[in-house]
Write an enzyme that holds these catalytic residues in place. Structure first.
Site, short mmCIF file in Angstrom:
data_model
loop_
_atom_site.label_atom_id
_atom_site.label_comp_id
_atom_site.label_asym_id
_atom_site.label_seq_id
_atom_site.Cartn_x
_atom_site.Cartn_y
_atom_site.Cartn_z
CB SER A 177 -5.38 4.54 0.09
OG SER A 177 -4.75 3.83 -0.81
CE LYS A 178 -6.29 -2.87 3.76
NZ LYS A 178 -5.30 -2.38 4.80
NE ARG A 179 -4.90 3.55 -4.32
CZ ARG A 179 -4.69 5.16 -4.55
NH1 ARG A 179 -4.12 5.83 -4.78
NH2 ARG A 179 -5.79 5.75 -3.50
CG ASP A 180 -0.34 5.47 -1.01
OD1 ASP A 180 -0.20 5.69 -2.14
OD2 ASP A 180 -1.30 5.62 -0.51
#
Ligand code: GLU
Length: 461
Positions: A237-240
């Site tokens: 996800s964009k977190r990573d």
């Protein structure tokens, strides 16, 4: 036997890196089996699908050399086919209309959940032989007993009990077809033989096989790919890291490197790391993809990209580099020795955007001095004067002769290499990272090098 594969994106976002992997494996499988790779735009979710996303997906697939062998089809333009299939299902007695209200279904769900059961339709209308009518949905008469067994090329034999499945809705109450019906009808109509998709669709497969069976379609081959995971082992996800292909392209990752990295997620061949699309067609085997989710490793992508960049001919390298230079207002042809500069610098970064930034001081002047480097190497500025005067009286402005000169200065002054070199590097580029100093100096002409040293002396007061 020749195979037909398809990539079936829903245009509800830009092309996702996981989608690129699915498209890649479908493309390779078709090429390996003398077949066709097709694209189907699954745009039935009218609220979330847009033409812009569709264009992004199709353009990016072309850019990645994953072009389809036929014009893409759009589900939003094929409603007739789905309605005809729904009629066939009714006529064969494999489906039924259901008039259960939302309230009844909601109450049923709550009752089942309260008992710890999985919510599923109880089949109230299954044997009522209701006609088509306003507000009625069409459901599939899913067999109550038995099981669905299929071989998955990644996961092996898969078995699903029919008792776990309820009677799937095929036409909604407004008589529009549902995702599952469209998907099955299209695979048949497009002549698809092989479905390669993300494992998030695994639980859809037994349902879709029931629809195929009801329509008398022959069975398909399947491969459900493990998800691409972030470092936390959850879906990427964009977190990573960036999830959209566009973001990687904007940073200067080469399409070939992105494909290489995605193929290597959960698949390997000996210790070979570098694969171009043609190597993958020769070597990749879908059956060898690991079942476990594959962790996306940015450091690995950087390394692979560096390798792909290093393998480009200079002229191709310059073509790829150009838009990144343009974005920073660098006009590399303004310097006659731009080939020498780019050749010396091309491995300075693993991405084209990084390299363009590294090129700034060579083409657009020093952009500012690294303050930590100044603290470390220029507490005493006298070294700048000393080296400047030696350089000024030095005639032979070539890498080899400059290296000799620097070595002579170093032994004369009894200083370490960084004590001699870093102050000059800082003057020339603003920082301490550059090719060997003789080479770096030779990339500037003598007057420019001396001017930059003077500018740093002035800056330091
Ligand atoms: N449209 C689905 C998706 O974007 C793919 C369905 C399929 O491959 O069967 O996830």
């Amino acid at each position: 036997m020749s195979k037909v594969t398809r990539f079936a994106p829903s245009p509800t976002g830009t092309l996702h890196i996981g989608g690129v992997r699915t498209a890649l494996f479908n493309f390779i499988y078709a090429r390996q089996h003398n077949g066709k790779f097709l694209i189907r735009v699954e745009d039935t979710d009218l609220e979330r699908s847009t033409k812009e996303f569709e264009k992004n997906i199709l353009d990016n697939l072309n850019l990645l050399s994953l072009s389809p062998d036929e014009m893409p089809v759009r589900q939003s333009e094929r409603t007739e086919l789905y309605l005809k299939a729904a009629e066939t299902i009714i006529n064969k007695g494999k489906g039924y209309y259901c008039e259960c209200s939302q309230e009844r279904l909601q109450a049923l769900r709550e009752k089942q959940q309260a008992k710890g059961m999985k919510p599923s339709y109880d089949g109230k209308c299954r044997n009522l032989a209701l006609d088509k009518g306003p507000g009625r949905v069409l459901r599939l008469k899913t067999p109550r007993e038995g099981e669905i067994v299929f071989h998955d090329m990644v996961r092996g034999e898969m078995i699903f009990q029919n008792s776990e499945l309820d009677d799937l809705i095929l036409l909604r109450s407004d008589h529009t077809p549902t995702y599952h019906l469209c998907n099955v009808v299209d695979d048949f109509e497009q002549g698809v033989t092989t479905v390669i998709r993300g494992e998030d669709h695994l639980s859809n497969t037994p349902r879709q096989i029931h629809i195929q069976n009801a329509l008398g379609y022959s069975s398909l081959e399947y491969a459900h790919l493990p998800l691409v995971l972030g470092k936390d082992k959850k879906r990427l996800s964009k977190r990573d890291s960036a999830t959209s292909l566009d973001e990687y392209l904007a940073l200067g990752y080469l399409p070939s490197a992105i494909l290489n990295m995605l193929a290597r997620l959960g698949w390997s061949k000996g210790d070979q790391e570098i694969f171009y699309l043609s190597d993958l067609i020769d070597n990749f085997r879908i059956q060898e993809v690991q079942k476990a989710g594959a962790i996306f490793d940015l450091a690995k992508l950087n390394w692979i990209n560096g390798q792909h960049l290093a393998r480009l001919e200079l002229s191709d390298f310059l073509d790829h580099l150009e838009p990144f230079c343009n974005a920073l207002n660098i006009k590399i042809t303004n310097k006659t020795n731009y080939h020498a500069i780019v050749t010396a610098m091309r491995s300075s970064s693993d991405t084209l955007d990084g390299l363009a930034h590294d090129l700034l001081p060579y083409f657009n002047g020093v952009q500012g001095y690294d303050s930590k480097a100044l603290d470390k190497f220029l507490q005493d500025t006298s070294i700048l004067f000393t080296i400047r005067s030696k350089l000024e009286s030095h005639e032979d402005w070539t890498e080899a002769e400059l290296d000799k000169l620097l070595a002579a200065i170093q032994s004369e002054l009894g200083l370490s290499t960084p004590q001699i070199n870093q102050p000059i590097r800082i003057a020339l580029t603003g920082g301490t990272k550059s090719p060997s100093l003789g080479l770096t100096l030779s990339l500037f002409n003598k007057s420019e090098a001396l001017e930059r040293i003077d500018a740093l002396i002035t800056f330091l007061g």
